[in-house]
Design an enzyme around this catalytic site. Sequence first.
Site, PDB file in Angstrom:
ATOM      1  N   PHE A 125       0.856  -1.191   0.000  1.00  0.00           N
ATOM      2  CA  PHE A 125       0.000   0.000   0.000  1.00  0.00           C
ATOM      3  C   PHE A 125       0.887   1.233   0.000  1.00  0.00           C
ATOM      4  O   PHE A 125       1.825   1.317   0.786  1.00  0.00           O
ATOM      5  CB  PHE A 125      -0.855  -0.064   1.266  1.00  0.00           C
ATOM      6  N   ASN A 145       6.888  14.254   1.751  1.00  0.00           N
ATOM      7  CA  ASN A 145       6.275  15.426   2.362  1.00  0.00           C
ATOM      8  C   ASN A 145       4.811  15.213   2.741  1.00  0.00           C
ATOM      9  O   ASN A 145       4.072  16.167   2.964  1.00  0.00           O
ATOM     10  CB  ASN A 145       6.385  16.632   1.420  1.00  0.00           C
ATOM     11  N   ILE A 153       7.368   1.949   2.287  1.00  0.00           N
ATOM     12  CA  ILE A 153       6.310   1.031   1.867  1.00  0.00           C
ATOM     13  C   ILE A 153       6.639  -0.410   2.293  1.00  0.00           C
ATOM     14  O   ILE A 153       7.552  -1.043   1.758  1.00  0.00           O
ATOM     15  CB  ILE A 153       6.071   1.112   0.331  1.00  0.00           C
ATOM     16  N   THR A 154       5.848  -0.895   3.243  1.00  0.00           N
ATOM     17  CA  THR A 154       6.009  -2.250   3.776  1.00  0.00           C
ATOM     18  C   THR A 154       5.745  -3.282   2.681  1.00  0.00           C
ATOM     19  O   THR A 154       4.803  -3.108   1.900  1.00  0.00           O
ATOM     20  CB  THR A 154       5.019  -2.472   4.941  1.00  0.00           C
ATOM     21  N   ARG A 211      16.757 -17.657  35.990  1.00  0.00           N
ATOM     22  CA  ARG A 211      17.859 -16.786  36.396  1.00  0.00           C
ATOM     23  C   ARG A 211      17.966 -16.701  37.919  1.00  0.00           C
ATOM     24  O   ARG A 211      16.998 -16.359  38.588  1.00  0.00           O
ATOM     25  CB  ARG A 211      17.606 -15.390  35.801  1.00  0.00           C
ATOM     26  N   GLN A 267      14.500  -5.043  30.733  1.00  0.00           N
ATOM     27  CA  GLN A 267      14.984  -4.695  32.071  1.00  0.00           C
ATOM     28  C   GLN A 267      15.071  -5.939  32.961  1.00  0.00           C
ATOM     29  O   GLN A 267      16.060  -6.152  33.659  1.00  0.00           O
ATOM     30  CB  GLN A 267      14.060  -3.638  32.699  1.00  0.00           C
ATOM     31  N   HIS A 319      15.435  -8.935  32.029  1.00  0.00           N
ATOM     32  CA  HIS A 319      16.495  -9.813  31.531  1.00  0.00           C
ATOM     33  C   HIS A 319      17.884  -9.240  31.863  1.00  0.00           C
ATOM     34  O   HIS A 319      18.891  -9.904  31.619  1.00  0.00           O
ATOM     35  CB  HIS A 319      16.393  -9.989  30.008  1.00  0.00           C
ATOM     36  N   GLU A 328       0.999   3.421  10.280  1.00  0.00           N
ATOM     37  CA  GLU A 328      -0.467   3.363  10.130  1.00  0.00           C
ATOM     38  C   GLU A 328      -1.166   4.295  11.119  1.00  0.00           C
ATOM     39  O   GLU A 328      -2.178   3.953  11.718  1.00  0.00           O
ATOM     40  CB  GLU A 328      -0.950   1.909  10.221  1.00  0.00           C
ATOM     41  N   THR A 350       0.337   7.547  13.763  1.00  0.00           N
ATOM     42  CA  THR A 350       1.092   7.608  15.020  1.00  0.00           C
ATOM     43  C   THR A 350       0.120   7.573  16.201  1.00  0.00           C
ATOM     44  O   THR A 350      -1.089   7.765  16.038  1.00  0.00           O
ATOM     45  CB  THR A 350       1.889   8.918  15.095  1.00  0.00           C
TER      46      THR A 350
END
Lengths: 379, 260
Positions: free
Chosen positions: A123, A129, A157-158, A268, A336, A338, A363, A365
């Site tokens: 798409f 601009n 463009i994805t 851990r 964090q 990890h 798509e 903001t």
Amino acid sequence: MNFDLSKEHLMLQEMYRKFTENEVKPLAEEIDEEERFPVETVEKLARYGFLGIPFPKEYGGAGADNLAYAMAVEELSKACGTTGVIVSAHTSLCAAPIYEWGTEEQKQQYLVPLAKGEKLGAFGLTEPNAGTDAAGQQTRAVLEGDHYVLNGSKIFITNASNADVFIIMAMTDKAQGTRGISAFIVEREFPGFSVGKKEKKMGIRGSATCELIMEDCIVPKENLLGKEGQGFKIAMKTLDGGRIGIASQALGLAQGSLDETVKYVKERKQFGRSIAKFQNTQFQLADMDTRTEAARLLVYKAARAKDAKVPYSKEAAMAKLFAAEAAMEVTTKAVQLHGGYGYTREYGVERMMRDAKITEIYEGTSEVQRMVISASLLK
Amino acid sequence: MNIVVCIKQVPDTNEVKLDPKTGTLIRDGVPSIINPDDKAGLEAALVLKDKFDAKVTVLTMGPPQADKALREALAMGADEAILLTDRKFAGADTWATSMTLASAIRKLDYDLIIAGRQAIDGDTAQVGPQIAEKLGLPQVSYVKELDRDGEHLFITREFEDRAHKIKVKMPCLITTLAELNAPRYMSVEGIMDAYREKEIVTWTRDDIEIDEEALGLKGSPTRVKKSFTKAVKAPGKKYDVDAAQAAQIILDNLKEKYII
């Protein structure tokens, strides 16, 4: 009011999970590292019907619904944000507008192979601009006899590197402003059409995000989607649907990073016990889980609204806003928890954090989502 | 070509809980799957369907929840599904199970019957071969490779230390190993069809011709005394020696283990 998934949705979820575990997860690190578009995964996605989930069977689809589609993007994105967005952009941004606005001939010619996964879709709205200000389109389309001539370029463009079919927005009448924008179905092979440079990105690095260039690009008249001047409306409606896909991607990233974190904190050990025993860890996990589940409810609700064919623009905006911010927060906490290992490329959560950031941007903001939501309150 | 695939829904674990009184399975609370050897059998049938345009019917005997295993089989591409369910079937051993399944299969058109080698919750490997016996069909068990030419199947039958290449004429029954293939996933469309367009045909005791005494626990000569998880068997050792040396080696080993 019922929050339960139907038996078919539960079985779809089971299948999506198995597919993701076996086919998507093993490649996630490699395609990120090498910035490689996972062609082999796309072939498998096509084979099992992932590329036409919400479309009727007569148009090559799987005959499922938008909830089933959202759940697919969620499950794929749990392991790989790149794979999630490939499906989302293809389905929501290319196949969906042809399904919703296309003529029967256009559906037979383009939707059928897209939904079957024989062709991949993309798409093109954004220009250097014209980002959030999508009305500032500079790509022009001029009707000359039996075809339009398109000139201009699109960016970010994805799927562009591998797509066969593109929905392209272009100005047919500059004087009309947004009502002078029209939508076109453009094939990769059309004369004058080319794919330009590929962006080097922070996240979703396996997804090929490129520039599109149209130099006297010849588009047959019958490839106009909808009517002349309907392009802006088509683009906005298309993005409403796309937001459900991106919200699902964000949701998957949040859930995926949470799942990895739960595993890690149990293994851990610090100060002689697993870090899962510390209350800080427990509280962080509780917050991560709650945010993720709240995002899921919004995403599924928006998908359900689209399935029910009621207005869902606000629901989709809320789902995307909340899920994207949840993804950013949850993946950041995952890194964090990890610790130093989380910052390395060994554990995957840093990749999910990098992938999550884009969900607050593309798509629409998060700021655009807030505009959409508040506009519905203040109308 | 008509293929009947017998499948069993099993708990997704080898840690099976058993009812201490009857020695039968407690299925509640354990996620269920199609038994892996059976799933390979289903995939084999679907491969034949892809190549030769066969009709694939899946058949299972089980509680009403076994519906889900049949839906999964339909979602993978099977054409029809039959659930044999009745309280009277409960507690069946392999003898009663194969009697019941054979009675159901008699009602169907078939060129090939496929069963998995054995179920992960019972490990008997008896039901498939017993069905063949009761239907008077040739059978080939432990199928690791499979191809078809006309009315014949070409099969590799796997053993621990060797394999047989077998040509068999249909109608026949084969039992398949999980190693035969990698079963396909369900497809999105397949799942939608499995729930919205296809139906599970339910047969009860009254739908099949079978002696009342042959059903369920009553029709089961087997009494389970104890169930346990099979220990992993170490690979055997081969000696290329004469008889006297062989006897000595056996003697030494038995002594070493304090058996004699």
